[in-house]
Design an enzyme around this catalytic site. Structure first.
Site, PDB file in Angstrom:
ATOM      1  N   ARG A 198     -50.134  -3.349  14.238  1.00 12.12           N
ATOM      2  CA  ARG A 198     -49.299  -2.485  15.076  1.00 12.12           C
ATOM      3  C   ARG A 198     -48.715  -1.382  14.200  1.00 12.12           C
ATOM      4  O   ARG A 198     -48.032  -1.690  13.212  1.00 12.12           O
ATOM      5  CB  ARG A 198     -48.128  -3.269  15.687  1.00 12.12           C
ATOM      6  CG  ARG A 198     -48.525  -4.483  16.515  1.00 12.12           C
ATOM      7  CD  ARG A 198     -48.859  -4.103  17.947  1.00 12.12           C
ATOM      8  NE  ARG A 198     -49.504  -5.213  18.634  1.00 12.12           N
ATOM      9  CZ  ARG A 198     -48.902  -6.013  19.507  1.00 12.12           C
ATOM     10  NH1 ARG A 198     -47.645  -5.808  19.807  1.00 12.12           N
ATOM     11  NH2 ARG A 198     -49.567  -6.991  20.091  1.00 12.12           N
ATOM     12  N   GLU A 201     -46.143   0.205  13.918  1.00  8.25           N
ATOM     13  CA  GLU A 201     -44.714   0.304  14.236  1.00  8.25           C
ATOM     14  C   GLU A 201     -44.124   1.460  13.446  1.00  8.25           C
ATOM     15  O   GLU A 201     -44.426   1.623  12.268  1.00  8.25           O
ATOM     16  CB  GLU A 201     -43.982  -0.989  13.827  1.00  8.25           C
ATOM     17  CG  GLU A 201     -44.434  -2.227  14.569  1.00  8.25           C
ATOM     18  CD  GLU A 201     -43.984  -2.240  16.019  1.00  8.25           C
ATOM     19  OE1 GLU A 201     -43.159  -1.382  16.394  1.00  8.25           O
ATOM     20  OE2 GLU A 201     -44.489  -3.085  16.776  1.00  8.25           O
ATOM     21  N   ARG A 246     -37.715  -7.749  12.805  1.00  6.55           N
ATOM     22  CA  ARG A 246     -38.725  -8.600  13.428  1.00  6.55           C
ATOM     23  C   ARG A 246     -40.084  -7.944  13.693  1.00  6.55           C
ATOM     24  O   ARG A 246     -40.947  -8.544  14.319  1.00  6.55           O
ATOM     25  CB  ARG A 246     -38.174  -9.168  14.730  1.00  6.55           C
ATOM     26  CG  ARG A 246     -37.926  -8.145  15.813  1.00  6.55           C
ATOM     27  CD  ARG A 246     -37.629  -8.879  17.124  1.00  6.55           C
ATOM     28  NE  ARG A 246     -37.983  -8.065  18.248  1.00  6.55           N
ATOM     29  CZ  ARG A 246     -37.186  -7.134  18.764  1.00  6.55           C
ATOM     30  NH1 ARG A 246     -36.003  -6.914  18.234  1.00  6.55           N
ATOM     31  NH2 ARG A 246     -37.579  -6.426  19.808  1.00  6.55           N
ATOM     32  N   HIS A 247     -40.267  -6.718  13.223  1.00  5.10           N
ATOM     33  CA  HIS A 247     -41.557  -6.051  13.410  1.00  5.10           C
ATOM     34  C   HIS A 247     -42.290  -5.850  12.089  1.00  5.10           C
ATOM     35  O   HIS A 247     -41.707  -5.369  11.126  1.00  5.10           O
ATOM     36  CB  HIS A 247     -41.367  -4.684  14.069  1.00  5.10           C
ATOM     37  CG  HIS A 247     -40.944  -4.775  15.501  1.00  5.10           C
ATOM     38  ND1 HIS A 247     -39.632  -4.757  15.879  1.00  5.10           N
ATOM     39  CD2 HIS A 247     -41.676  -4.912  16.636  1.00  5.10           C
ATOM     40  CE1 HIS A 247     -39.564  -4.873  17.209  1.00  5.10           C
ATOM     41  NE2 HIS A 247     -40.785  -4.979  17.683  1.00  5.10           N
ATOM     42  N   GLU A 297     -37.720 -12.866  21.152  1.00  6.02           N
ATOM     43  CA  GLU A 297     -39.048 -13.100  21.728  1.00  6.02           C
ATOM     44  C   GLU A 297     -40.042 -13.612  20.689  1.00  6.02           C
ATOM     45  O   GLU A 297     -40.168 -13.030  19.625  1.00  6.02           O
ATOM     46  CB  GLU A 297     -39.556 -11.776  22.317  1.00  6.02           C
ATOM     47  CG  GLU A 297     -40.948 -11.864  22.884  1.00  6.02           C
ATOM     48  CD  GLU A 297     -41.607 -10.498  23.003  1.00  6.02           C
ATOM     49  OE1 GLU A 297     -40.967  -9.553  23.485  1.00  6.02           O
ATOM     50  OE2 GLU A 297     -42.776 -10.392  22.602  1.00  6.02           O
ATOM     51  N   SER A 303     -45.477 -13.382  24.451  1.00  2.00           N
ATOM     52  CA  SER A 303     -45.649 -12.680  25.726  1.00  2.00           C
ATOM     53  C   SER A 303     -46.882 -13.256  26.378  1.00  2.00           C
ATOM     54  O   SER A 303     -47.886 -13.501  25.683  1.00  2.00           O
ATOM     55  CB  SER A 303     -45.939 -11.207  25.504  1.00  2.00           C
ATOM     56  OG  SER A 303     -44.754 -10.494  25.407  1.00  2.00           O
ATOM     57  N   ARG A 323     -42.949 -14.795  13.527  1.00  3.35           N
ATOM     58  CA  ARG A 323     -41.693 -14.913  14.298  1.00  3.35           C
ATOM     59  C   ARG A 323     -41.369 -16.370  14.588  1.00  3.35           C
ATOM     60  O   ARG A 323     -40.197 -16.747  14.618  1.00  3.35           O
ATOM     61  CB  ARG A 323     -41.803 -14.154  15.619  1.00  3.35           C
ATOM     62  CG  ARG A 323     -41.691 -12.660  15.410  1.00  3.35           C
ATOM     63  CD  ARG A 323     -41.326 -11.985  16.719  1.00  3.35           C
ATOM     64  NE  ARG A 323     -41.515 -10.541  16.590  1.00  3.35           N
ATOM     65  CZ  ARG A 323     -41.377  -9.692  17.584  1.00  3.35           C
ATOM     66  NH1 ARG A 323     -41.074 -10.122  18.787  1.00  3.35           N
ATOM     67  NH2 ARG A 323     -41.551  -8.402  17.387  1.00  3.35           N
TER      68      ARG A 323
HETATM   69  P1  ATP Z   1     -43.479  -6.920  22.289  1.00  5.55           P
HETATM   70  O1  ATP Z   1     -43.891  -5.652  21.637  1.00  5.55           O
HETATM   71  O2  ATP Z   1     -44.451  -7.979  22.204  1.00  5.55           O
HETATM   72  O3  ATP Z   1     -42.947  -6.791  23.662  1.00  5.55           O
HETATM   73  P2  ATP Z   1     -41.135  -6.873  20.825  1.00  5.55           P
HETATM   74  O4  ATP Z   1     -40.210  -7.897  20.363  1.00  5.55           O
HETATM   75  O5  ATP Z   1     -41.618  -5.860  19.845  1.00  5.55           O
HETATM   76  O6  ATP Z   1     -42.369  -7.577  21.406  1.00  5.55           O
HETATM   77  P3  ATP Z   1     -40.621  -4.811  22.696  1.00  5.55           P
HETATM   78  O7  ATP Z   1     -40.952  -5.014  24.132  1.00  5.55           O
HETATM   79  O8  ATP Z   1     -41.460  -3.912  21.867  1.00  5.55           O
HETATM   80  O9  ATP Z   1     -40.470  -6.237  22.054  1.00  5.55           O
HETATM   81  O10 ATP Z   1     -39.159  -4.349  22.585  1.00  5.55           O
HETATM   82  C1  ATP Z   1     -38.102  -5.047  23.141  1.00  5.55           C
HETATM   83  C2  ATP Z   1     -36.840  -4.327  22.727  1.00  5.55           C
HETATM   84  O11 ATP Z   1     -36.718  -4.362  21.318  1.00  5.55           O
HETATM   85  C3  ATP Z   1     -36.843  -2.866  23.095  1.00  5.55           C
HETATM   86  O12 ATP Z   1     -36.297  -2.663  24.367  1.00  5.55           O
HETATM   87  C4  ATP Z   1     -35.996  -2.254  22.015  1.00  5.55           C
HETATM   88  O13 ATP Z   1     -34.630  -2.370  22.321  1.00  5.55           O
HETATM   89  C5  ATP Z   1     -36.241  -3.134  20.835  1.00  5.55           C
HETATM   90  N1  ATP Z   1     -37.245  -2.595  19.928  1.00  5.55           N
HETATM   91  C6  ATP Z   1     -38.571  -2.730  20.012  1.00  5.55           C
HETATM   92  N2  ATP Z   1     -39.200  -2.131  19.022  1.00  5.55           N
HETATM   93  C7  ATP Z   1     -38.253  -1.588  18.275  1.00  5.55           C
HETATM   94  C8  ATP Z   1     -38.286  -0.823  17.098  1.00  5.55           C
HETATM   95  N3  ATP Z   1     -39.429  -0.523  16.478  1.00  5.55           N
HETATM   96  N4  ATP Z   1     -37.105  -0.435  16.597  1.00  5.55           N
HETATM   97  C9  ATP Z   1     -35.945  -0.748  17.194  1.00  5.55           C
HETATM   98  N5  ATP Z   1     -35.863  -1.476  18.309  1.00  5.55           N
HETATM   99  C10 ATP Z   1     -36.985  -1.884  18.850  1.00  5.55           C
HETATM  100  P1  AMO Z   2     -47.154  -8.723  22.549  1.00  7.87           P
HETATM  101  O1  AMO Z   2     -47.359  -7.299  22.230  1.00  7.87           O
HETATM  102  O2  AMO Z   2     -45.858  -9.090  23.183  1.00  7.87           O
HETATM  103  O3  AMO Z   2     -48.272  -9.271  23.544  1.00  7.87           O
HETATM  104  O4  AMO Z   2     -47.364  -9.601  21.245  1.00  7.87           O
HETATM  105  C1  AMO Z   2     -47.353 -11.008  21.293  1.00  7.87           C
HETATM  106  C2  AMO Z   2     -46.387 -11.562  20.272  1.00  7.87           C
HETATM  107  O5  AMO Z   2     -46.691 -11.076  18.981  1.00  7.87           O
HETATM  108  C3  AMO Z   2     -45.503 -10.915  18.231  1.00  7.87           C
HETATM  109  N1  AMO Z   2     -45.360  -9.526  17.809  1.00  7.87           N
HETATM  110  C4  AMO Z   2     -45.054  -9.136  16.570  1.00  7.87           C
HETATM  111  N2  AMO Z   2     -44.771  -9.821  15.439  1.00  7.87           N
HETATM  112  C5  AMO Z   2     -44.509  -9.125  14.325  1.00  7.87           C
HETATM  113  N3  AMO Z   2     -44.518  -7.775  14.254  1.00  7.87           N
HETATM  114  C6  AMO Z   2     -44.803  -7.039  15.354  1.00  7.87           C
HETATM  115  N4  AMO Z   2     -44.835  -5.718  15.245  1.00  7.87           N
HETATM  116  C7  AMO Z   2     -45.075  -7.709  16.578  1.00  7.87           C
HETATM  117  N5  AMO Z   2     -45.382  -7.307  17.819  1.00  7.87           N
HETATM  118  C8  AMO Z   2     -45.553  -8.407  18.553  1.00  7.87           C
HETATM  119  C9  AMO Z   2     -44.368 -11.341  19.094  1.00  7.87           C
HETATM  120  C10 AMO Z   2     -44.928 -11.178  20.479  1.00  7.87           C
HETATM  121  O6  AMO Z   2     -44.311 -12.033  21.396  1.00  7.87           O
HETATM  122  N6  AMO Z   2     -51.751  -9.206  24.491  1.00  7.87           N
HETATM  123  C11 AMO Z   2     -50.382  -9.641  24.597  1.00  7.87           C
HETATM  124  C12 AMO Z   2     -50.267 -11.133  24.657  1.00  7.87           C
HETATM  125  C13 AMO Z   2     -50.840 -11.762  25.893  1.00  7.87           C
HETATM  126  O7  AMO Z   2     -50.373 -11.396  26.982  1.00  7.87           O
HETATM  127  O8  AMO Z   2     -51.742 -12.600  25.766  1.00  7.87           O
HETATM  128  C14 AMO Z   2     -49.608  -9.095  23.401  1.00  7.87           C
HETATM  129  O9  AMO Z   2     -50.142  -8.677  22.413  1.00  7.87           O
HETATM  130  O10 AMO Z   2     -44.100 -12.711  18.795  1.00  7.87           O
END
Ligand code: ATP
Ligand code: AMO
Length: 448
Positions: free
Chosen positions: A237, A239, A245-246, A388, A391, A422
């Protein structure tokens, strides 16, 4: 002579001659006739004594032991003894009277990180300060720059052994439920999740990118008649910001399966898989969890034998009742997710739960709308301690919804993706994902 491991040295081996290999953890000379050496291997430590009075050890040999560089690899041959008083600061309650010692590989005299410093908890550092002593603190960048040394600390050894078990339990559980392990490409032609967070590259003249998830290929495997599949693989990703957490590269634990009647079948798998996972981690990794908690204290995760499932609407209502304003058809921000985690813990006594029926508008394009209300979707997120980790959703399989992808005939199906780093971070209450990635990749780091 018995060749054995530091961790296997027990009082039953008293008076036996043993050979152990490990690292010179600490070295303490006492005059010219005696030197104490603590040898470390896999987080276990044992005290070895080289003394001229016994075992035919010469003064030269004592000098050699006293002059060893920390972290050098040594082979020690000696006799196991049981001291009158318990030994402080080592894991093994026996001592080795050194007969011979070989330095197998010499480390540099001064290393960029001292293991004892790197293994210290904040509480120890605080207590020392209060007692008027200053103990060095190793910052995160230094740790990550010299990760090869940093990962030798007991807590880090624990973290990555726990991580190994998470993958292992995931695989064992799914294989026992008739899932097939697949390996999908990481070089793909386009984004698999939509959005801009993709690493683009040139694939022999064609535009391509690193897979943001195995989403499309795991769905194609279901269309190819593998009823249930899973994958453990790298996910990329791009990011663009720096959070706790990313990561830009993480390990995805992905599942996809046919659905007979309802997407709750997918949540049933999540439920049984993770309850089994937590039970097994607590059972198999007792020592590792203790080692992590010694440096980074945390409370064991609170979870129930049947995982709590709340609808998104119920979650929104709980937040509203607590005075938190949220958009009922938007996504929850990080703060709201945390708050809901607290509210759920207070009300239901669990830190692990599923939130489902998310608003359709905030889910990826391949998500199935709810049959009874197309504002919502057959999807879910799973949380540990208000953050989280998963997903998942039922996918669109009906041609009318998604003509291109489903036209070869797709059974109803759904699945989920878990972030391995995570899971370990949140199970162990660690505040930063860099602690649970062996060599983390974030927007500012691509080495070592
Ligand atoms: P996923 O991408 O799988 O949904 P995630 O934990 O990255 O997992 P997001 O849906 O991307 O969740 O984001 C959830 C919330 O986290 C966003 O509404 C935002 O508030 C925050 N967030 C996500 N990415 C970032 C980022 N790169 N920097 C700061 N806040 C973030
Ligand atoms: P999603 O984008 O929510 O869903 O990713 C699934 C899970 O992967 C983890 N995750 C991360 N961990 C570390 N760094 C990141 N940048 C990051 N982004 C996501 C989280 C998240 O819950 N295709 C869908 C899944 C599905 O529906 O099968 C997907 O990728 O733990």
């Amino acid at each position: 002579m018995v060749r054995t491991q530091v961790g296997a040295l027990t009082q039953e081996l008293k008076e036996k001659e043993v050979l152990i290999r490990g690292r010179a953890h600490t070295i303490r000379p006492v005059g010219k006739n005696m030197a104490f050496l603590v040898v470390r291997k896999k987080g276990f430590t044992v005290q070895c004594l080289a003394a001229t009075q016994s075992m035919g050890v010469s003064r030269q040999m004592v000098k050699f032991v006293a002059g060893l560089n920390r972290e050098s690899i040594v082979d020690v041959i000696g006799v196991v003894s049981v001291p009158g008083n318990p030994i402080k600061g080592t894991t093994q309650q026996v001592e080795i009277q050194v007969r011979k010692l070989y330095c197998v590989n010499k480390a540099m005299p001064t290393l960029p990180i001292n293991i004892e410093d790197a293994a210290r908890s904040d509480v120890e550092i605080e207590n020392a300060l209060q007692a008027g002593e200053q103990l060095p603190r190793v910052n995160q960048d230094t740790r990550l720059n010299f990760r090869v040394i940093d990962i030798r600390t007991p807590a880090n050894q624990g973290i990555f052994r726990i991580q190994s078990q998470v993958g292992n339990i995931f695989r064992q559980f799914l294989l026992s439920e008739d899932f097939v392990e697949i390996h999908t490409p990481k070089l793909i032609a386009g984004s698999s999740e939509g959005g801009s967070a993709v690493f683009k590259l040139d694939y022999k003249g064609q535009p391509a990118c690193l897979a943001q998830s195995p989403q499309l290929h795991k769905q194609m495997s279901i269309c190819g008649d593998f009823d249930r599949v899973f994958e453990i693989g790298a996910v990329y990703r791009a990011e663009d910001s720096y959070t706790h957490r990313h990561l830009c590269e993480f390990t995805g634990l992905d599942v996809e399966m046919e659905i007979e009647k309802h997407y709750s079948e997918v949540m049933d798998i999540v439920d049984r898989l993770f309850v089994t996972m937590f039970d097994s981690l607590n059972e198999r990794c007792e020592m590792e969890l203790e080692a992590v908690a010694r440096q980074y204290p945390f409370e064991p995760l609170k979870y129930k034998p049947n995982t709590l499932r709340l609808t998104f609407e119920e979650g929104v209502q709980m937040l509203k009742d607590a005075g938190v304003e949220v958009d009922p058809l938007g996504d929850l921000n990080t703060e709201a997710e945390r708050k809901l985690g607290q509210l759920v813990l207070e009300k239901y006594g669990t830190e692990f739960y599923i939130l489902h029926r998310y608003p359709l508008a905030v889910r990826p394009f391949y998500t199935m709308p709810c049959y009874d209300d197309s504002l919502y979707s057959n999807s879910f997120d799973v949380f540990i301690r208000g953050e989280e980790i998963i997903s998942g959703a039922q996918r669109i399989h009906v041609p009318a919804f998604l003509a291109e992808r489903a036209r070869y005939g797709a059974p109803p199906h759904g699945g989920f993706g878990v972030g391995l780093e995570r899971v370990v971070m949140l199970f162990c209450g660690l505040g930063n994902i860099r602690k649970t990635s062996l060599f983390p990749r974030d927007p500012q780091r691509i080495a070592p």
